[in-house]
Design a protein around this motif. Structure first.
Motif, PDB file in Angstrom:
ATOM      1  N   LEU A   1       0.814  -1.212   0.000  1.00  0.00           N
ATOM      2  CA  LEU A   1       0.000   0.000   0.000  1.00  0.00           C
ATOM      3  C   LEU A   1       0.848   1.262   0.000  1.00  0.00           C
TER       4      LEU A   1
ATOM      5  N   GLY B   1      -0.025   5.281  -0.522  1.00  0.00           N
ATOM      6  CA  GLY B   1      -1.246   5.360  -1.308  1.00  0.00           C
ATOM      7  C   GLY B   1      -1.109   5.969  -2.686  1.00  0.00           C
TER       8      GLY B   1
ATOM      9  N   ILE C   1      -1.723   0.276   6.910  1.00  0.00           N
ATOM     10  CA  ILE C   1      -3.151   0.398   6.596  1.00  0.00           C
ATOM     11  C   ILE C   1      -3.801   1.441   7.500  1.00  0.00           C
TER      12      ILE C   1
ATOM     13  N   CYS D   1      -2.688   4.968   6.462  1.00  0.00           N
ATOM     14  CA  CYS D   1      -3.315   5.408   5.216  1.00  0.00           C
ATOM     15  C   CYS D   1      -4.806   5.691   5.402  1.00  0.00           C
ATOM     16  N   SER D   2      -5.397   5.094   6.412  1.00  0.00           N
ATOM     17  CA  SER D   2      -6.800   5.375   6.726  1.00  0.00           C
ATOM     18  C   SER D   2      -6.943   6.580   7.644  1.00  0.00           C
TER      19      SER D   2
ATOM     20  N   ARG E   1      -4.510  10.011   4.934  1.00  0.00           N
ATOM     21  CA  ARG E   1      -5.703   9.905   4.081  1.00  0.00           C
ATOM     22  C   ARG E   1      -5.736  10.995   3.001  1.00  0.00           C
TER      23      ARG E   1
ATOM     24  N   LEU F   1      -8.744   4.495   0.046  1.00  0.00           N
ATOM     25  CA  LEU F   1      -9.174   3.235   0.652  1.00  0.00           C
ATOM     26  C   LEU F   1     -10.685   3.169   0.846  1.00  0.00           C
TER      27      LEU F   1
ATOM     28  N   VAL G   1     -12.165  -0.589  -4.328  1.00  0.00           N
ATOM     29  CA  VAL G   1     -10.939  -1.052  -3.673  1.00  0.00           C
ATOM     30  C   VAL G   1     -11.252  -2.096  -2.612  1.00  0.00           C
TER      31      VAL G   1
ATOM     32  N   CYS H   1      -8.950  -3.867   0.326  1.00  0.00           N
ATOM     33  CA  CYS H   1      -7.649  -3.881   0.995  1.00  0.00           C
ATOM     34  C   CYS H   1      -7.554  -5.132   1.850  1.00  0.00           C
TER      35      CYS H   1
END
Length: 210
Positions: A63, A66, A91, A94-95, A99, A106, A111, A113
């Motif tokens: 990932l 991103g 993860i 990135c969330s 972001r 995401l 998508v 994941c």
């Protein structure tokens, strides 16, 4: 001076997210891994594969911050994307704090994941129009030693076996590797090496094989 935002123990050891000015950096075991400053080569990894692939789903291995996922979502030939990432921290970041870097990619319904190690997840999968691999700094500089198997002949066989007929494999590297290019040429009919200049050091390289 960089400020530490979060620090986690992950699969590959200690992972640190830090902010330097307007940008974020991810450090793995004290070694710089990636940041949000550019992303040109990460985007090229996906756009070059998408331009050459047949219709079908696209798989991104890793990932990162991103960039590659955003490029896939923005490409007109891509509509179904799976991202496999083994580090829960990546993860989560990135969330959360990252972001805005990828415009909340995401959350896009196209998508999926998957929190998994690509080497363990991939063996029973097939039918991908393209696989974009960006889980290390390249075949000569892996985040963890066991990842080296992915760039060996057996690993390339595994990746090729998950492709649909006419599918494309794209691999990101922080530097050129003639030995890896030779292994690709031994497994695929057509191999391209796409260099991307960077501000300091050797160019990043995207390998495209089909």
């Amino acid at each position: 001076m960089a400020d530490t935002i979060d620090r986690r123990l992950g699969v590959a050891g200690e992972l640190v997210l830090r902010r330097s000015g307007d940008h974020f950096e991810i450090i793995a075991n004290g070694v710089f891994l990636m940041d949000t400053r550019n992303g040109e080569s990460e985007r090229l990894l996906v756009t070059s594969a998408a331009a050459a692939m047949p219709p079908g789903p696209l798989l991104i291995g890793g990932l990162g911050v991103g960039f590659s996922l955003r490029a896939a979502l923005d490409h007109p030939r891509v509509a179904d994307i799976t991202v496999v990432e083994r580090e829960a921290a990546v993860i989560d970041w990135c969330s959360g704090p990252l972001r805005h870097v990828h415009d909340d990619a995401l959350s896009d319904p196209r998508v999926r994941c998957v929190h998994a190690d690509l080497r363990a997840w991939l063996p029973d999968k097939a039918g991908f129009a393209a696989i974009c691999l960006d889980i290390d700094n390249g075949p000569e500089w892996t985040v963890s030693p066991d990842n080296a198997a992915l760039y060996a002949p057996a690993g390339l066989d595994l990746l090729a076996g998950a492709l649909a007929p006419g599918g494309v494999l794209a691999v990101w590297s922080a530097s050129a590797s003639e030995a890896f290019a030779a292994r690709l040429r031994a497994r695929f009919d057509h191999v391209e090496q796409l260099p991307v200049p960077v501000p300091r050091g050797e160019p990043d390289v995207v390998y495209l094989a089909l």
